[in-house]
Scaffold this motif. Structure first.
Motif, PDB file in Angstrom:
ATOM      1  N   LEU A  74       3.060  11.011   6.009  1.00 10.65           N
ATOM      2  CA  LEU A  74       4.023  10.023   6.125  1.00 10.65           C
ATOM      3  C   LEU A  74       4.882   9.996   4.725  1.00 10.65           C
ATOM      4  N   MET A  75       5.772   9.031   4.899  1.00  9.53           N
ATOM      5  CA  MET A  75       6.472   8.878   3.717  1.00  9.53           C
ATOM      6  C   MET A  75       6.984   7.479   3.831  1.00  9.53           C
ATOM      7  N   VAL A  76       7.164   6.551   2.549  1.00  6.44           N
ATOM      8  CA  VAL A  76       7.495   5.367   2.414  1.00  6.44           C
ATOM      9  C   VAL A  76       8.866   5.400   2.840  1.00  6.44           C
ATOM     10  N   ARG A  77       9.111   4.367   3.993  1.00  2.72           N
ATOM     11  CA  ARG A  77      10.651   4.044   4.331  1.00  2.72           C
ATOM     12  C   ARG A  77      11.098   2.995   3.559  1.00  2.72           C
ATOM     13  N   ILE A  79       9.580  -1.114   1.854  1.00  2.00           N
ATOM     14  CA  ILE A  79       8.699  -1.960   1.621  1.00  2.00           C
ATOM     15  C   ILE A  79       8.916  -3.556   2.223  1.00  2.00           C
ATOM     16  N   ASN A  80       8.183  -3.718   3.026  1.00  2.00           N
ATOM     17  CA  ASN A  80       8.374  -4.827   3.887  1.00  2.00           C
ATOM     18  C   ASN A  80       8.312  -6.167   2.979  1.00  2.00           C
ATOM     19  N   SER A  81       8.801  -7.360   3.456  1.00  2.78           N
ATOM     20  CA  SER A  81       8.763  -8.712   2.685  1.00  2.78           C
ATOM     21  C   SER A  81       7.201  -9.112   2.560  1.00  2.78           C
ATOM     22  N   ASN A  82       6.431  -8.714   3.423  1.00  3.01           N
ATOM     23  CA  ASN A  82       5.087  -9.431   3.435  1.00  3.01           C
ATOM     24  C   ASN A  82       3.945  -8.569   2.891  1.00  3.01           C
ATOM     25  N   GLY A  83       4.775  -7.444   1.927  1.00  2.00           N
ATOM     26  CA  GLY A  83       3.830  -6.346   1.080  1.00  2.00           C
ATOM     27  C   GLY A  83       3.333  -5.216   1.841  1.00  2.00           C
ATOM     28  N   THR A  84       3.688  -4.848   3.133  1.00  2.62           N
ATOM     29  CA  THR A  84       3.262  -3.820   4.126  1.00  2.62           C
ATOM     30  C   THR A  84       4.236  -2.742   3.749  1.00  2.62           C
ATOM     31  N   LEU A  85       3.993  -1.565   4.114  1.00  4.22           N
ATOM     32  CA  LEU A  85       5.088  -0.439   3.996  1.00  4.22           C
ATOM     33  C   LEU A  85       5.406  -0.008   5.223  1.00  4.22           C
ATOM     34  N   LYS A  86       6.756  -0.162   5.482  1.00  6.31           N
ATOM     35  CA  LYS A  86       7.339   0.633   6.618  1.00  6.31           C
ATOM     36  C   LYS A  86       7.262   2.140   6.398  1.00  6.31           C
ATOM     37  N   VAL A  87       7.162   3.033   7.309  1.00  4.15           N
ATOM     38  CA  VAL A  87       6.917   4.493   7.159  1.00  4.15           C
ATOM     39  C   VAL A  87       7.597   5.425   8.173  1.00  4.15           C
ATOM     40  N   CYS A  88       7.929   6.466   7.687  1.00  7.33           N
ATOM     41  CA  CYS A  88       8.390   7.465   8.819  1.00  7.33           C
ATOM     42  C   CYS A  88       7.643   8.819   8.394  1.00  7.33           C
ATOM     43  N   SER A  89       8.016   9.531   9.718  1.00  8.33           N
ATOM     44  CA  SER A  89       6.856  10.990   9.584  1.00  8.33           C
ATOM     45  C   SER A  89       7.225  11.893   8.759  1.00  8.33           C
ATOM     46  N   VAL A  90       6.568  12.782   8.141  1.00  3.75           N
ATOM     47  CA  VAL A  90       6.770  14.058   7.723  1.00  3.75           C
ATOM     48  C   VAL A  90       6.266  15.116   8.466  1.00  3.75           C
ATOM     49  N   GLU A 101      -5.969   5.201  11.068  1.00  2.00           N
ATOM     50  CA  GLU A 101      -6.154   6.185   9.861  1.00  2.00           C
ATOM     51  C   GLU A 101      -6.134   5.746   8.434  1.00  2.00           C
ATOM     52  N   ASN A 102      -7.151   6.077   7.645  1.00  2.00           N
ATOM     53  CA  ASN A 102      -6.946   5.774   6.170  1.00  2.00           C
ATOM     54  C   ASN A 102      -5.970   6.890   5.574  1.00  2.00           C
ATOM     55  N   VAL A 103      -5.537   6.402   4.733  1.00  2.00           N
ATOM     56  CA  VAL A 103      -4.430   6.994   3.917  1.00  2.00           C
ATOM     57  C   VAL A 103      -4.658   7.106   2.289  1.00  2.00           C
ATOM     58  N   ARG A 104      -3.762   7.735   1.638  1.00  2.00           N
ATOM     59  CA  ARG A 104      -3.425   7.698   0.237  1.00  2.00           C
ATOM     60  C   ARG A 104      -2.062   7.887   0.102  1.00  2.00           C
ATOM     61  N   ILE A 105      -1.424   6.882  -0.911  1.00  2.00           N
ATOM     62  CA  ILE A 105      -0.117   6.692  -1.308  1.00  2.00           C
ATOM     63  C   ILE A 105       0.182   7.152  -2.588  1.00  2.00           C
ATOM     64  N   TYR A 106       0.864   8.447  -2.875  1.00  2.00           N
ATOM     65  CA  TYR A 106       1.167   9.053  -4.008  1.00  2.00           C
ATOM     66  C   TYR A 106       2.522   8.354  -4.884  1.00  2.00           C
ATOM     67  N   THR A 107       2.325   7.884  -5.901  1.00  2.00           N
ATOM     68  CA  THR A 107       3.647   7.324  -6.512  1.00  2.00           C
ATOM     69  C   THR A 107       4.175   8.398  -7.398  1.00  2.00           C
ATOM     70  N   ASP A 162       7.364   3.056  -3.995  1.00  2.00           N
ATOM     71  CA  ASP A 162       8.852   3.027  -3.697  1.00  2.00           C
ATOM     72  C   ASP A 162       9.164   3.694  -2.682  1.00  2.00           C
ATOM     73  N   THR A 163      10.234   3.669  -2.006  1.00  2.00           N
ATOM     74  CA  THR A 163      10.623   4.488  -1.117  1.00  2.00           C
ATOM     75  C   THR A 163      10.517   5.707  -1.411  1.00  2.00           C
ATOM     76  N   GLY A 164      10.318   6.929  -0.417  1.00  2.00           N
ATOM     77  CA  GLY A 164      10.060   8.255  -0.943  1.00  2.00           C
ATOM     78  C   GLY A 164       8.729   8.715  -1.118  1.00  2.00           C
ATOM     79  N   ASP A 165       7.852   7.916  -1.550  1.00  2.00           N
ATOM     80  CA  ASP A 165       6.337   8.023  -1.753  1.00  2.00           C
ATOM     81  C   ASP A 165       5.706   8.785  -0.678  1.00  2.00           C
TER      82      ASP A 165
END
Length: 345
Positions: A74-77, A79-90, A101-107, A162-165
């Motif tokens: 996935l990729m960060v699409r 940042i929602n106003s409530n602090g969650t992340l909208k995502v898109c697939s890779v 599923e559990n995930v890791r976000i790479y900045t 940020d978007t693109g992570d």
């Protein structure tokens, strides 16, 4: 025939899955791979965009064997106003195969955060019936929830997200009664098979019957893993998973020789050579066709305009692009076919 080292194969598969490598995120795993090739004593070339081509020796018309090391993710699409992340697939990661599923976000700064993929609303007990019935959709009812005390978009941005992570999924590798369950059997298990054959070559002093390259690609899941090849390559063979299903011949304990995928048929002559090699090796094999949503890096080389023969084979694998499962016998039969085909006997 060089013998199949089951322990080395599984240990190597674990080593590969322990490093996240969502498509585009290749540096750490590529370094590990280069270290392994240095230890074995193979010469290799690193491509500019990410990828490793090892020279296995031999003479004559060159054959390229490829197995890819990039994963769907996935990729960060947004940042929602409530602090969650909208995502898109890779790559081809569908929402119904990654919710919970559990995930890791790479900045970009190098910090890594954990989280999980959730439905919204996320608790079934307080969700209206009509919302329960909706399919998960990245665009409207799926998000990533961070394991951080964040309530607003500004809270998240303060973490450096940020978007693109890139977001990588937890592989969850387990082995039981010979069955191997994990994300990214596609295609790290096949890469482990190829590395096992290469190690056996060095350990036992085998030289392939023709010139052979091993191409470890990092962009297969988005279609351009092997769109550049060394000039002398004449044949291209991908080792990739063979998805099981109601109309499929593929079996988790067998190796499949691919006749056709969703793009086009594989080269008939080269495919028959694979079948002959499987017979010589005593491998348990079947022929199969994979449509409507399947292709390999061998296709990518043809589409790039190379005048080559192309073919593919690999272990039967259930739940493709989800929490996948194969069997050690499927990997062993894949290994037998590979070794026979390149003359390691």
């Amino acid at each position: 025939m060089v013998s199949f080292d089951e322990k080395y194969c599984i240990d190597t598969f674990k080593k590969l899955t322990d490093i996240d490598s969502t498509t585009g995120q290749y540096e750490e795993l590529q370094k590990l791979l280069c270290d392994m090739l240095d230890e074995m004593g193979f010469l290799y070339t690193v491509t500019r965009k990410g990828g490793v081509i090892a020279d296995l020796g031999g003479e004559g018309n060159a054959l390229c064997i490829t197995a890819h090391l990039d994963d769907i993710g996935l990729m960060v699409r947004h940042i929602n106003s409530n602090g969650t992340l909208k995502v898109c697939s890779v790559g081809g990661l569908y929402p119904f195969y990654c919710v919970t599923e559990n995930v890791r976000i790479y900045t970009r700064s190098g910090r890594v955060y954990t989280g999980s993929v959730c439905r919204t609303p996320n608790s079934i007990h307080v969700t209206e019936e009509e919302l329960r019935a909706e399919l998960p959709d990245y665009r409207k009812n799926v998000c990533v929830v961070l394991d951080e005390d964040v309530k607003t978009a500004d809270d998240v941005k303060a973490l450096g997200i940020d978007t693109g992570d890139i977001i990588a999924l937890e592989p969850r590798l387990t082995v039981s009664n010979g069955y191997i369950k994990s994300r990214f059997i596609d295609d790290k298990a096949c890469a482990a098979v190829l590395l096992g054959a290469m190690k056996a070559m060095k350990d036992q002093g085998f030289i392939p019957s023709r010139k052979v390259y091993a191409y470890f690609a990092f962009y297969e899941e988005i279609g351009h893993g092997t769109v550049w090849l060394p000039d002398d390559v004449r044949d291209m063979v991908a080792i990739d998973i063979a998805p099981t299903g109601p109309d499929q011949n593929s079996d988790e304990k067998k190796v499949s020789v691919f006749a056709k995928d969703s793009r086009f048929p594989y080269h008939l002559g080269l495919t028959n050579e694979l079948k002959d090699a499987a017979d010589r090796a005593g491998a348990d094999w079947v022929t199969d066709i994979f449509t409507p949503h399947y292709g390999t890096d061998a296709d990518g080389s043809v589409l790039a305009g190379y005048d080559i023969r192309h073919a593919a084979f690999g272990p039967g694998t259930a739940n493709s692009h989800g929490y996948e499962r194969t069997h050690i016998k499927g990997l062993e039969n894949t290994y037998k076919l590979l070794c026979s085909f390149i003359g390691l006997s």
